[in-house]
Design a protein around this motif. Structure first.
Motif, PDB file in Angstrom:
ATOM      1  N   ASP A  29       6.537  -1.108   3.788  1.00 39.93           N
ATOM      2  CA  ASP A  29       5.405  -0.198   3.983  1.00 39.93           C
ATOM      3  C   ASP A  29       5.762   1.011   4.831  1.00 39.93           C
ATOM      4  O   ASP A  29       5.341   2.115   4.561  1.00 39.93           O
ATOM      5  CB  ASP A  29       4.230  -0.930   4.627  1.00 39.93           C
ATOM      6  N   GLU A  33       5.393   4.980   3.766  1.00 41.52           N
ATOM      7  CA  GLU A  33       4.571   5.911   4.524  1.00 41.52           C
ATOM      8  C   GLU A  33       5.389   7.115   4.976  1.00 41.52           C
ATOM      9  O   GLU A  33       4.917   8.239   4.936  1.00 41.52           O
ATOM     10  CB  GLU A  33       3.983   5.213   5.748  1.00 41.52           C
ATOM     11  N   PRO A  41      -3.447   0.408   0.732  1.00 43.54           N
ATOM     12  CA  PRO A  41      -3.873  -0.828   1.394  1.00 43.54           C
ATOM     13  C   PRO A  41      -3.900  -2.009   0.432  1.00 43.54           C
ATOM     14  O   PRO A  41      -4.228  -1.866  -0.743  1.00 43.54           O
ATOM     15  CB  PRO A  41      -5.283  -0.497   1.898  1.00 43.54           C
ATOM     16  N   SER A  42      -3.555  -3.165   0.953  1.00 42.76           N
ATOM     17  CA  SER A  42      -3.612  -4.388   0.156  1.00 42.76           C
ATOM     18  C   SER A  42      -5.066  -4.755  -0.090  1.00 42.76           C
ATOM     19  O   SER A  42      -5.923  -4.535   0.754  1.00 42.76           O
ATOM     20  CB  SER A  42      -2.924  -5.536   0.902  1.00 42.76           C
ATOM     21  N   LEU A  56     -10.148  -5.247   1.852  1.00 44.87           N
ATOM     22  CA  LEU A  56      -9.014  -4.332   1.929  1.00 44.87           C
ATOM     23  C   LEU A  56      -8.464  -4.349   3.338  1.00 44.87           C
ATOM     24  O   LEU A  56      -9.217  -4.373   4.308  1.00 44.87           O
ATOM     25  CB  LEU A  56      -9.428  -2.907   1.572  1.00 44.87           C
ATOM     26  N   GLU A  57      -7.162  -4.297   3.431  1.00 46.65           N
ATOM     27  CA  GLU A  57      -6.483  -4.291   4.711  1.00 46.65           C
ATOM     28  C   GLU A  57      -6.195  -2.840   5.104  1.00 46.65           C
ATOM     29  O   GLU A  57      -5.341  -2.184   4.507  1.00 46.65           O
ATOM     30  CB  GLU A  57      -5.177  -5.083   4.555  1.00 46.65           C
ATOM     31  N   VAL A  58      -6.947  -2.332   6.079  1.00 47.29           N
ATOM     32  CA  VAL A  58      -6.764  -0.947   6.531  1.00 47.29           C
ATOM     33  C   VAL A  58      -6.679  -0.910   8.061  1.00 47.29           C
ATOM     34  O   VAL A  58      -7.567  -0.402   8.729  1.00 47.29           O
ATOM     35  CB  VAL A  58      -7.885  -0.019   6.000  1.00 47.29           C
ATOM     36  N   ARG A  81      -5.553   7.472   8.118  1.00 43.66           N
ATOM     37  CA  ARG A  81      -5.174   6.728   9.315  1.00 43.66           C
ATOM     38  C   ARG A  81      -4.478   7.669  10.283  1.00 43.66           C
ATOM     39  O   ARG A  81      -3.560   8.391   9.912  1.00 43.66           O
ATOM     40  CB  ARG A  81      -4.248   5.579   8.938  1.00 43.66           C
ATOM     41  N   ARG A 104      -7.867   4.596  -3.171  1.00 40.02           N
ATOM     42  CA  ARG A 104      -7.657   3.504  -4.111  1.00 40.02           C
ATOM     43  C   ARG A 104      -8.929   3.316  -4.918  1.00 40.02           C
ATOM     44  O   ARG A 104     -10.008   3.149  -4.362  1.00 40.02           O
ATOM     45  CB  ARG A 104      -7.309   2.231  -3.346  1.00 40.02           C
ATOM     46  N   TYR A 121     -16.674  -3.661   8.500  1.00 37.28           N
ATOM     47  CA  TYR A 121     -15.303  -3.349   8.916  1.00 37.28           C
ATOM     48  C   TYR A 121     -15.062  -3.978  10.278  1.00 37.28           C
ATOM     49  O   TYR A 121     -15.739  -3.662  11.247  1.00 37.28           O
ATOM     50  CB  TYR A 121     -15.091  -1.837   8.970  1.00 37.28           C
TER      51      TYR A 121
END
Length: 146
Positions: A29, A33, A41-42, A56-58, A81, A104, A121
């Motif tokens: 990752d 980046e 994100p996954s 989602l992983e953020v 981010r 996404r 979140y």
């Protein structure tokens, strides 16, 4: 000239290590980046009889930096981010910055009621609850045999 014994298994082992190193460089990752300035994100999707649950992983983002748009057939999540990590040790300061934008679009397996979508979140995990449209809940399909 000295003769050396050829060991094909050693050659295969060397080739496999090189291939693993190559694939790791593509899937790491941080390297993605750094090269593109963005990340993906996954995501994890789980379907129940009444809704679709999407995670989602953020990590490293604030809720105000995430934009969520839902249509009847898909969900679009985008954000940016901006994180900075600063450590001081023995008079030396080390600072790392991680910036990146993402977008996404996730197609949904069934139609949803996009006006009733809820989002939460917490701890870097975005959780969406997407209630299914009424016609999808009651949908019965006749399957013919043979």
């Amino acid at each position: 000239m000295a003769l050396m014994r050829w060991e094909p298994l050693r050659e295969i082992d060397t080739l496999q290590r090189e291939m693993n190193r190559l694939f790791e460089s593509f899937t790491n990752d941080t390297s993605i980046e750094q090269t593109r300035g963005s990340f993906v994100p996954s995501a994890e999707m789980h379907e129940t009889p009444d809704a679709i649950h999407l995670k989602l992983e953020v990590p490293g983002m604030e809720a105000k930096d995430i934009d969520i748009q839902a249509s009847a057939e898909a969900v679009s999540i985008s954000g940016e981010r901006k994180s900075e990590m600063k450590t001081e040790e023995k008079g030396t300061t080390r600072t790392e910055f991680r910036y990146g934008k993402f977008r996404r679009v996730i197609p949904l397996p069934v139609r949803i009621q996009n006006t009733n979508v809820t989002a939460d979140y917490k701890d870097g995990i975005l959780t969406l609850t997407l209630p299914k449209a009424e016609e999808e809940k009651n949908k019965v399909v006749k399957v013919s045999l043979g």
